[in-house]
Design a protein around this motif. Structure first.
Motif, short mmCIF file in Angstrom:
data_model
loop_
_atom_site.label_atom_id
_atom_site.label_comp_id
_atom_site.label_asym_id
_atom_site.label_seq_id
_atom_site.Cartn_x
_atom_site.Cartn_y
_atom_site.Cartn_z
N GLN A 95 1.63 -1.31 -4.07
CA GLN A 95 0.98 -1.10 -2.78
C GLN A 95 0.48 -2.42 -2.19
N ASN A 96 -0.08 -3.28 -3.07
CA ASN A 96 -0.61 -4.55 -2.57
C ASN A 96 0.38 -5.70 -2.75
N GLY A 97 1.61 -5.38 -3.05
CA GLY A 97 2.62 -6.43 -3.20
C GLY A 97 2.71 -6.98 -4.61
N ALA A 98 1.56 -7.42 -5.14
CA ALA A 98 1.52 -7.98 -6.50
C ALA A 98 2.52 -9.10 -6.70
N LEU A 152 8.64 -21.03 0.39
CA LEU A 152 7.19 -20.97 0.58
C LEU A 152 6.52 -20.30 -0.62
N SER A 153 5.22 -20.45 -0.69
CA SER A 153 4.44 -19.74 -1.70
C SER A 153 3.95 -18.43 -1.08
N PRO A 154 3.82 -17.37 -1.88
CA PRO A 154 3.40 -16.09 -1.31
C PRO A 154 2.12 -16.19 -0.48
N SER A 155 1.22 -17.10 -0.86
CA SER A 155 -0.05 -17.19 -0.13
C SER A 155 0.14 -17.75 1.27
N GLU A 156 1.32 -18.32 1.55
CA GLU A 156 1.57 -18.87 2.89
C GLU A 156 2.15 -17.82 3.83
N LEU A 157 2.31 -16.59 3.35
CA LEU A 157 2.95 -15.56 4.17
C LEU A 157 1.92 -14.62 4.78
N SER A 158 2.31 -13.99 5.88
CA SER A 158 1.46 -12.95 6.47
C SER A 158 1.55 -11.70 5.60
N GLY A 159 0.63 -10.76 5.84
CA GLY A 159 0.61 -9.54 5.03
C GLY A 159 1.92 -8.77 5.07
N GLY A 160 2.47 -8.64 6.29
CA GLY A 160 3.72 -7.91 6.44
C GLY A 160 4.88 -8.62 5.76
N MET A 161 4.86 -9.97 5.83
CA MET A 161 5.91 -10.74 5.16
C MET A 161 5.81 -10.58 3.64
N GLN A 162 4.57 -10.60 3.14
CA GLN A 162 4.39 -10.40 1.70
C GLN A 162 4.95 -9.06 1.26
N LYS A 163 4.67 -8.05 2.08
CA LYS A 163 5.17 -6.72 1.75
C LYS A 163 6.69 -6.73 1.65
N ARG A 164 7.33 -7.42 2.61
CA ARG A 164 8.78 -7.42 2.61
C ARG A 164 9.34 -8.23 1.44
N VAL A 165 8.64 -9.31 1.07
CA VAL A 165 9.08 -10.07 -0.11
C VAL A 165 8.96 -9.19 -1.36
N ALA A 166 7.86 -8.44 -1.43
CA ALA A 166 7.67 -7.56 -2.59
C ALA A 166 8.77 -6.50 -2.62
N ILE A 218 16.39 3.46 -10.42
CA ILE A 218 15.28 4.24 -9.88
C ILE A 218 14.33 3.26 -9.20
N ILE A 219 13.93 3.55 -7.98
CA ILE A 219 13.05 2.63 -7.28
C ILE A 219 11.82 3.38 -6.76
N PHE A 220 10.67 2.80 -7.02
CA PHE A 220 9.41 3.35 -6.52
C PHE A 220 8.90 2.46 -5.40
N PHE A 221 8.56 3.07 -4.29
CA PHE A 221 8.02 2.32 -3.17
C PHE A 221 6.63 2.84 -2.85
N ASP A 222 5.62 2.06 -3.10
CA ASP A 222 4.26 2.48 -2.77
C ASP A 222 3.91 1.93 -1.39
N GLU A 223 4.00 2.77 -0.40
CA GLU A 223 3.74 2.42 1.00
C GLU A 223 4.56 1.23 1.47
N PRO A 224 5.88 1.42 1.56
CA PRO A 224 6.76 0.30 1.90
C PRO A 224 6.58 -0.22 3.32
N THR A 225 6.15 0.63 4.25
CA THR A 225 6.12 0.18 5.64
C THR A 225 4.71 -0.01 6.18
N THR A 226 3.70 0.19 5.34
CA THR A 226 2.33 -0.02 5.81
C THR A 226 2.15 -1.49 6.18
N GLY A 227 1.62 -1.73 7.36
CA GLY A 227 1.36 -3.12 7.76
C GLY A 227 2.55 -3.78 8.44
#
Ligand SMILES: Nc1ncnc2c1ncn2[C@@H]1O[C@H](COP(=O)(O)OP(=O)(O)OP(=O)(O)O)[C@@H](O)[C@H]1O
Ligand SMILES: [Mg+2]
Lengths: 257, 261
Positions: A90-93, A139-153, A164-173
């Motif tokens: 959910q938070n990218g991790a 780039l480093s993950p900390s240099e990305l916007s929230g939405g970009m981080q989500k997409r990288v994750a 099998i793929i689990f997506f915890d809120e893939p499009t939030t943000g």
């Protein structure tokens, strides 16, 4: 039906101290299909996924993947299962000590399926799929916007082409257009790669787009499961209220009491 | 009425709790060590932490050792002058540094610098799901995060202590020759003659043990942390305090083992 069941949950229970989060969750996910799990904030959706993956040990109940009880797997078998599983947290991790490209290809590198040189190209490829330029890879993950981080994750979750793929809120943000692109990507994973997808979302349009099936969790139990197109007119008052985002309804009544 | 029973029960619970804690820690350490011998081997992580500990701790360790040697020479000289035993300065400095001050001071400095950083980094990874993410990415966190840090700490500390010993003795030498009026060659031979291999070796073994303890505490408390930034802060403090206490306790135990005969 049970022959092509990918995930089967029976009586799944989990409490944190006094707080009962999952109180007997029963759920079936068909292989090569897409399941969307709905539920209010804090209703235990993320905990459900973590229990399926074995990241949180359930207190009780059965979690079967491909007909095998995963709570009883040996260390080796569990590792093998996780090898063919993808997870978007959910938070990218994302790992902030590593550049984006290494995050994206982390699993391929860990499994020695790819050289470091080839990993950069592969990362660029997957980043393109989630609408990010290849230059983002350095780039480093900390240099990305929230939405970009989500997409990288998200790119990291699908880069190894898991089964099998689990997506915890893939499009939030994400903005609406990017959200639709990501929904399409999830559908492709299921239809083109033959993966089984298990997603959590709060966005009904998105749920209808990515889900073959949907289920709703409320007070630690699955209160409804059915076809995703039915969302909004399922006949279950609570689900319909949730799906249509109505203020008045059975769920609100419970809150007031 | 039941008070005495309650006290005993409370004591029992505390002891049980503590031993469960120690037991879990031992299992944690054993698990991490076992991972070292299980392929695939990843030198990349090991090198990163080795450089972080050995190379980036050098300036502060060097400075501390140098000043400690200088102060030690000065103190010994003024103290021993009362007994006309100034000639002992060289031997006191070299033995104190190699046996005790080199390893212990280096250990305490690295505990503050590296132990804290490790607890913070691993703790943050824990509370932001990164450790769970590792497991879904075909990577055993104990192998990827903990094992290379333990190895790096255990190997880097002796190296740092070699530097600390050298600079500590040099600090003493500088003060002795420049301001206390010792002749350089005499001071050096005075140092060299009393020094036995065991003095240095025992110090290096201590350093290895300290390095292991520091990284173990950093990883352990980081790994256990929960509850956001505040939890990570607590983990960091605990890691440094625990490592410092363990360094002092193990220093006594090891000294006893090496030198009491
Ligand atoms: N590690 C934990 N320790 C204690 N409580 C937890 C933990 N993880 C989750 N919970 C609790 O479990 C409940 C469900 O959490 P979960 O993250 O599954 O919610 P969710 O359905 O995913 O909500 P959201 O839509 O807001 O993400 C919450 O009340 C939360 O406080
Ligand atoms: Mg959640």
């Amino acid at each position: 039906m049970s022959a092509n069941l990918k995930i089967r949950l029976r009586g799944l229970r989990k409490s944190f101290g006094e707080k009962v989060v999952l109180d007997g969750v029963d759920l079936d996910v068909a292989a090569r299909h897409s399941m969307v799990l709905l539920g209010g904030s804090g209703s235990g959706k993320s905990v459900t996924i973590k229990c399926i993956l074995g990241l949180i040990p359930p207190d009780d109940g059965v979690v079967e993947i491909d007909g095998r009880d995963v709570t009883r797997l040996s260390r080796r078998d569990r590792a093998e299962l996780l090898d063919r599983t993808g997870m978007l947290f959910q938070n990218g991790a994302l790992f902030d000590s590593l550049p984006v490209w290494e995050n994206v290809c982390f699993k391929l590198l860990a499994q020695n399926r790819i050289t470091r040189r080839a990993a950069r190209d592969r990362a660029a490829e997957v980043l393109a799929q989630v609408g990010l330029a290849a230059s983002v890879g350095d780039l480093s993950p900390s240099e990305l916007s929230g939405g970009m981080q989500k997409r990288v994750a998200l790119a990291r979750a699908i880069a190894s082409k898991p089964d099998i793929i689990f997506f915890d809120e893939p499009t939030t943000g994400l903005d609406p257009i990017m959200g639709a692109v990501i929904d399409g990507l999830i559908v492709d994973c299921v239809e083109k790669l033959g993966a089984t997808a298990f997603s959590i979302t709060h966005d009904m349009a998105s749920a209808r787009r990515i889900g073959d099936h949907a289920a709703m969790i409320h007070k630690g139990r699955i209160i409804w499961a059915g076809h995703a197109e039915a969302l909004g007119h399922t006949g279950n008052a609570m689900v319909d209220q949730f799906a249509n985002g109505e203020r008045e309804g059975p769920i609100q009544m419970e809150l007031r009491r | 009425m039941t008070a005495p029973i309650d006290i005993v029960a409370g004591l029992g619970r505390a002891v049980m709790g503590a031993s469960a804690h120690v037991g879990a820690l031992v299992i944690f350490a054993a698990n991490a060590l076992a991972q070292l011998f299980r392929p695939p081997y990843g030198p990349r992580q090991f090198l990163r932490h080795f450089v972080e500990i050995a190379y980036f701790s050098l300036p502060v360790v060097a400075l501390t050792a140098l000043f400690t040697g200088m102060v030690l020479a000065l103190q010994t000289y003024t103290g021993f002058a009362r007994f006309n035993a100034e000639s002992a300065v060289a031997s006191v400095v070299v033995l104190s540094i190699t046996r005790e001050l080199g390893p212990v001071l280096t250990g305490l400095i690295v505990a503050g610098r590296v132990g804290a950083a490790m607890a913070a980094e691993i703790g943050t990874m824990r509370v932001t799901d990164q450790i769970d993410a590792l497991r879904t990415l075909s990577t055993e966190p104990m192998k990827y995060l903990v094992a290379p840090r333990l190895l790096a700490g255990t190997l880097a500390l002796p190296l740092l202590v070699v530097v600390a010993n050298t600079l500590g003795v040099m600090g003493g030498f500088l003060v002795a020759t420049l301001s206390l009026g010792f002749a350089g060659p005499a001071y050096l031979s005075g140092s060299w003659d009393v020094l036995e291999a065991m003095d240095v070796i025992s110090g290096l073994i201590k350093a290895g043990v300290f390095g292991f303890l520091i990284t173990l505490m950093g990883c352990w408390y980081g790994y256990q942390s929960q509850g956001g930034a505040q939890g990570v802060g607590k983990a960091t403090t605990k890691a440094v305090v625990a490592a410092s206490i363990l360094i002092l306790a193990f220093d006594y135990v090891l000294t006893q083992a090496f030198f009491s005969r």
